[in-house]
Design an enzyme around this catalytic site. Sequence first.
Site, mmCIF file in Angstrom:
data_model
loop_
_atom_site.group_PDB
_atom_site.id
_atom_site.type_symbol
_atom_site.label_atom_id
_atom_site.label_comp_id
_atom_site.label_asym_id
_atom_site.label_seq_id
_atom_site.Cartn_x
_atom_site.Cartn_y
_atom_site.Cartn_z
ATOM 1 C CG HIS A 159 -2.063 -1.037 0.940
ATOM 2 N ND1 HIS A 159 -2.063 -2.273 1.514
ATOM 3 C CD2 HIS A 159 -3.135 -0.989 0.122
ATOM 4 C CE1 HIS A 159 -3.104 -2.952 1.066
ATOM 5 N NE2 HIS A 159 -3.775 -2.194 0.246
ATOM 6 C CB CYS A 163 -10.091 -2.380 -8.653
ATOM 7 S SG CYS A 163 -10.371 -3.418 -7.216
ATOM 8 C CD GLU A 214 -9.527 -7.688 -1.760
ATOM 9 O OE1 GLU A 214 -8.525 -7.174 -2.268
ATOM 10 O OE2 GLU A 214 -10.240 -7.101 -0.935
ATOM 11 C CG ASP A 244 -5.159 -8.124 -0.740
ATOM 12 O OD1 ASP A 244 -4.053 -8.292 -0.182
ATOM 13 O OD2 ASP A 244 -5.881 -7.145 -0.524
#
Length: 576
Positions: free
Chosen positions: A195, A508, A437, A461
């Site tokens: 992230h 995404c 995910e 993920d």
Amino acid sequence: MPFTIHGLPVSQGIAIGHVHLVSHAMLEVNHYHVAVKYLPEEVERLNEAVATVQGELVGLKAAATAGQSHSEVGAFVDLQLMMLADPMLIDAARHLITERRCNAEWALVQQMELVVEQFEQIEDPYLRERKADVVQVIERIVKVLLGHPGHLPPKRRDGLGTIIVAHDLSPADTIGFRDHNIGGFVTDVGGPTSHTAIVARSLRIPAVVGLHHIRQLVEEDELLIIDGTRGVVIVGPDERIVEEYRLRRSELELERSKLNRLKDTPATTLDGEDVKMLANIEGPKDLNQVKAVNADGVGLYRTEFLFIGRDALPDEDEQYEAYRAVLKSLPGKPVTIRTFDVGADKALNGVGARFEPNPALGLRAIRYSLAEPQMFKTQLRALLRASVHGQLRVMIPMLAHAHEIDQSLQLIAKAKAELDAEGLKYNPRLEIGGMIEVPAAALALGMFIRRLSFLSIGTNDLIQYTLAIDRSDEAVVHLYDPLHPAVLKLIAGTIQAGARFGLPVSVCGEMAGDPAYTLLLLGMGLRNFSMHPGHILEIKQQVLRADLNELAPRVQRILKMDEQAKVRDAVMRLAG
Ligand code: PEP
Ligand code: MG
């Protein structure tokens, strides 16, 4: 002599600037050398801050005793007072000031890291976790010091920016760069889909991670160049190298501006299929970028960035304002807002104190939300209230079980009933979708398809959990492979199931914004790509060149391959 270090490129572009060394625990800590004549004053500054904290702790203990609250408070205060008296900590920091001319904050943090390392060697898990108390007590002193600044060295006036050099940075640290005019950052650890890397791309600051020992190899204020496209860092470049990189930076800017011509071109393939180009955002601050590329809407709004890096959680009104701002500025376009995905590397302040054996497999995303139903319901109320201002869709992260959706839907129903009772408006037909995910979800899609209105594949993920690779650990990053046949089967299976049951599916994760995978995803049947707005025009360029009639059968053959090398070759040939 200049030298070069290679790492993992995570955020494109070139930055030229001066090093600012930071410790991940306290980003705001300056590192500088104190002029000799100010050394006694600097020691005194430290002494006074320590005395202030001692006074605060004694006061805290007295208040706890008077209120007859738990004896644990007294015990914890005693422990921190003891730490203040320990020569390993404060005395050693004083020594660093007088001997090495470190400023007080830097001296404290260095010493803290040393002591924390020693705690980490302790076998007893209870004692090992006392390192959190060391960090807390040092944080208290640093806070006091920040209110009483010392004699900072004069600033350089060569107009170059600051480059952060750290062992590690959390996403919350990185968001703070926005307000500090940071040109770029480099770290010892980290991976491209962490992230922290995602935030760097969103802030458009060049970054290279996984450099192992960069913190030991550079000095405060030294000149540094980051090439975030190639993963190269140049330490101490001479004027000729700086010029070369200035030129390269202008070339990159020129390339980007050429892509701008595609801004208003619809993303349609050669054989006439429309593809949606959606944006991933972290908050209203990203809207300018979304508009600059004329995205078709927002495919992922990571709302957890409203929650992390602060002491008090955002209340319903603050959240409502943020969601409304995004919806209002994209009239007529879909805006998919994901409920907060906190936990793992996006821990809330104060929550990190809880010992988690494996945060990525622990209480994160929907698991966290359901464990904190009040906090979750506050967000759902804010979302429902915002739903009247545009085309909102709400998305739930990291689903693995049907009961997670059922419980979320129950909470949504409860929030609606409350709003009804209060006479507040919302869209009763608000669409709820979920993220695929976790491999279990991709393999048992029926229960999600029955309950939800749309799906979005979070490849970051999905890859992490399918291949059992921590996405933020550079030691295993070479094993993180979007083209692993198992990963491709899960992605393709989800896209196909969506098409069969008439449920929209998007991707995404970072894969959607990487041009190396655009043709592959199109050939699998993907028509909704959601990515950082900075990648939209480049991916659109790929879409405009694609012929789906020709691609689809080739991709079907790739999906039957079970050797990674063959898959890689075949995917590369798709572009040829
Ligand atoms: C993903 O996992 O691919 C995703 C988009 O979610 P995040 O990166 O925020 O975990
Ligand atoms: Mg995710």
